[in-house]
Design a protein around this motif. Structure first.
Motif, PDB file in Angstrom:
ATOM      1  N   HIS A  44      65.158 -40.683  92.858  1.00 40.27           N
ATOM      2  CA  HIS A  44      66.126 -40.193  93.841  1.00 40.27           C
ATOM      3  C   HIS A  44      67.510 -39.941  93.246  1.00 40.27           C
ATOM      4  O   HIS A  44      68.533 -40.113  93.899  1.00 40.27           O
ATOM      5  CB  HIS A  44      66.241 -41.162  95.039  1.00 40.27           C
ATOM      6  N   VAL A  45      67.539 -39.541  91.997  1.00 38.96           N
ATOM      7  CA  VAL A  45      68.796 -39.202  91.330  1.00 38.96           C
ATOM      8  C   VAL A  45      69.022 -37.689  91.365  1.00 38.96           C
ATOM      9  O   VAL A  45      70.143 -37.210  91.488  1.00 38.96           O
ATOM     10  CB  VAL A  45      68.776 -39.717  89.867  1.00 38.96           C
ATOM     11  N   ALA A  46      67.937 -36.957  91.273  1.00 40.03           N
ATOM     12  CA  ALA A  46      68.019 -35.492  91.265  1.00 40.03           C
ATOM     13  C   ALA A  46      67.189 -34.914  92.405  1.00 40.03           C
ATOM     14  O   ALA A  46      66.263 -35.554  92.906  1.00 40.03           O
ATOM     15  CB  ALA A  46      67.520 -34.948  89.929  1.00 40.03           C
ATOM     16  N   LEU A  47      67.549 -33.701  92.786  1.00 44.83           N
ATOM     17  CA  LEU A  47      66.832 -33.003  93.855  1.00 44.83           C
ATOM     18  C   LEU A  47      66.678 -31.555  93.419  1.00 44.83           C
ATOM     19  O   LEU A  47      67.599 -30.974  92.824  1.00 44.83           O
ATOM     20  CB  LEU A  47      67.635 -33.094  95.152  1.00 44.83           C
ATOM     21  N   LEU A 233      80.910 -34.736  94.753  1.00 45.05           N
ATOM     22  CA  LEU A 233      79.556 -34.264  95.052  1.00 45.05           C
ATOM     23  C   LEU A 233      78.661 -34.214  93.819  1.00 45.05           C
ATOM     24  O   LEU A 233      79.151 -34.182  92.685  1.00 45.05           O
ATOM     25  CB  LEU A 233      79.632 -32.844  95.631  1.00 45.05           C
ATOM     26  N   PRO A 234      77.330 -34.187  94.054  1.00 42.26           N
ATOM     27  CA  PRO A 234      76.419 -33.920  92.936  1.00 42.26           C
ATOM     28  C   PRO A 234      76.690 -32.527  92.353  1.00 42.26           C
ATOM     29  O   PRO A 234      77.145 -31.632  93.061  1.00 42.26           O
ATOM     30  CB  PRO A 234      75.035 -33.961  93.600  1.00 42.26           C
ATOM     31  N   TYR A 250      70.142 -30.415  91.991  1.00 44.39           N
ATOM     32  CA  TYR A 250      71.294 -31.244  92.368  1.00 44.39           C
ATOM     33  C   TYR A 250      71.163 -32.554  91.602  1.00 44.39           C
ATOM     34  O   TYR A 250      70.091 -33.165  91.603  1.00 44.39           O
ATOM     35  CB  TYR A 250      71.285 -31.531  93.875  1.00 44.39           C
ATOM     36  N   LEU A 251      72.227 -32.980  90.959  1.00 42.09           N
ATOM     37  CA  LEU A 251      72.182 -34.225  90.198  1.00 42.09           C
ATOM     38  C   LEU A 251      73.363 -35.112  90.578  1.00 42.09           C
ATOM     39  O   LEU A 251      74.526 -34.695  90.484  1.00 42.09           O
ATOM     40  CB  LEU A 251      72.218 -33.911  88.690  1.00 42.09           C
ATOM     41  N   ALA A 252      73.035 -36.332  91.005  1.00 43.80           N
ATOM     42  CA  ALA A 252      74.084 -37.291  91.370  1.00 43.80           C
ATOM     43  C   ALA A 252      74.832 -37.730  90.109  1.00 43.80           C
ATOM     44  O   ALA A 252      74.218 -37.934  89.062  1.00 43.80           O
ATOM     45  CB  ALA A 252      73.465 -38.497  92.061  1.00 43.80           C
ATOM     46  N   PRO A 253      76.155 -37.850  90.208  1.00 50.39           N
ATOM     47  CA  PRO A 253      76.935 -38.243  89.037  1.00 50.39           C
ATOM     48  C   PRO A 253      76.814 -39.732  88.736  1.00 50.39           C
ATOM     49  O   PRO A 253      76.316 -40.513  89.546  1.00 50.39           O
ATOM     50  CB  PRO A 253      78.373 -37.888  89.450  1.00 50.39           C
ATOM     51  N   LYS A 254      77.284 -40.100  87.545  1.00 48.47           N
ATOM     52  CA  LYS A 254      77.503 -41.505  87.204  1.00 48.47           C
ATOM     53  C   LYS A 254      78.963 -41.780  87.508  1.00 48.47           C
ATOM     54  O   LYS A 254      79.830 -40.985  87.116  1.00 48.47           O
ATOM     55  CB  LYS A 254      77.230 -41.739  85.728  1.00 48.47           C
ATOM     56  N   ILE A 255      79.217 -42.861  88.217  1.00 50.85           N
ATOM     57  CA  ILE A 255      80.593 -43.127  88.655  1.00 50.85           C
ATOM     58  C   ILE A 255      81.028 -44.512  88.195  1.00 50.85           C
ATOM     59  O   ILE A 255      80.251 -45.473  88.293  1.00 50.85           O
ATOM     60  CB  ILE A 255      80.700 -42.964  90.193  1.00 50.85           C
TER      61      ILE A 255
END
Lengths: 257, 14
Positions: A44-47, A233-234, A250-255
């Motif tokens: 569930h990190v990328a879509l 946002l991703p 879509y890729l969620a960032p590292k924060i």
């Protein structure tokens, strides 16, 4: 009843190669708009979001909205049996538990049917609202692929920063660091070779290179790639699929916490 | 560096 005839069958072959390593099983949705898919990777990190518009098919019949669960590895195996010049037709009956891929050679002297079992997939569909992005970079897809490949030999995270100087891709690892800066360049012979940087606001985000490298499997689909970034946002990495649609990753960032 | 966020931290179920 569903019947979709795609003259440029190689597009579907390339689409599958672009998503099968990211997602194992997914529902393909068919409606009057087109043939689409939305799926997350197992962590569930990328879509990935795919759309092939109905107008892009030579023949498009979809009597009612249909969702077909497919194992993408198995679908890829079947599509690999189609020639690159073949016309591919996807056929399914409402409520059936199989889908048929028909491959016709351009000279019509070879016609093959491959029937694949469908599966029930309990997938979650996310709503992705339209967004204003801080920065949008368009560049040759082969250049983006090269950068992701090169940086992943040094580190596992890429920092993408857009400033008025250009776009910078940076990584760091045990052996050292790497920075690649691209400047806007629109004075090129071919428009697909241009680097276009549209910066509304500077932005800097960190992403796992493993996923970026997976996205670049879509490189054969399009000469250019568009990378849209906003700090909240991703990232969206988009490849056009000929004139008929797109693959968006879509890729969620590292924060930093 | 940084904590990997989930895509579901940003988008809700439709």
């Amino acid at each position: 009843m569903l019947e979709l005839r795609l003259v440029q069958g190689s597009l579907l072959k390339k689409v599958l190669e672009s998503i099968k390593d990211l997602v194992n099983d997914a529902n393909f949705d068919c409606s009057s708009t087109g043939f689409s898919l939305q799926a997350m990777d197992s962590s569930h990190v990328a879509l990935v979001s795919l759309l092939l518009r109905s107008e892009g098919f030579e023949h498009y019949r979809c009597d009612r909205n249909l969702s077909m669960g497919m194992n993408l590895g198995n679908m890829s195996k079947m599509l690999k049996c189609a020639g690159n010049d073949d016309i591919i037709t996807i056929k399914a009956d409402d409520g059936g538990d199989t889908v048929t891929f028909m491959f016709e050679s351009p000279t019509q002297d070879k016609i093959a049917d491959f029937e694949m079992k469908l599966m029930d997939i309990d997938s979650e569909h996310l709503g992705i609202p339209d967004a204003e992005y801080h920065s949008i970079v368009r560049m040759p897809s082969s250049e983006f692929q090269r950068i992701c490949k090169d940086l992943s030999t040094i580190g596992d995270t890429v920092v993408i920063s857009v400033t008025k100087e250009g776009v910078k891709f940076s990584t760091a690892g045990d052996i050292g660091t790497a920075n690649i800066v691209l400047r806007q360049n629109t004075t090129v012979d071919k428009p697909e070779d241009a680097i276009v940087i549209e910066m509304n606001e500077p932005v800097s985000l960190s992403f796992a290179l493993r996923y970026m490298n997976s996205f670049t499997k879509a490189t054969p689909l399009s000469d250019t790639v568009t990378i849209s970034l906003s700090s909240e946002l991703p990232v969206v990495v988009e490849y056009k699929v000929a004139e008929m649609g797109y693959i968006r990753y879509y890729l969620a960032p590292k924060i930093e916490e | 560096p940084g904590v990997q966020k989930s895509i579901k931290d940003f988008y809700r179920s439709a």
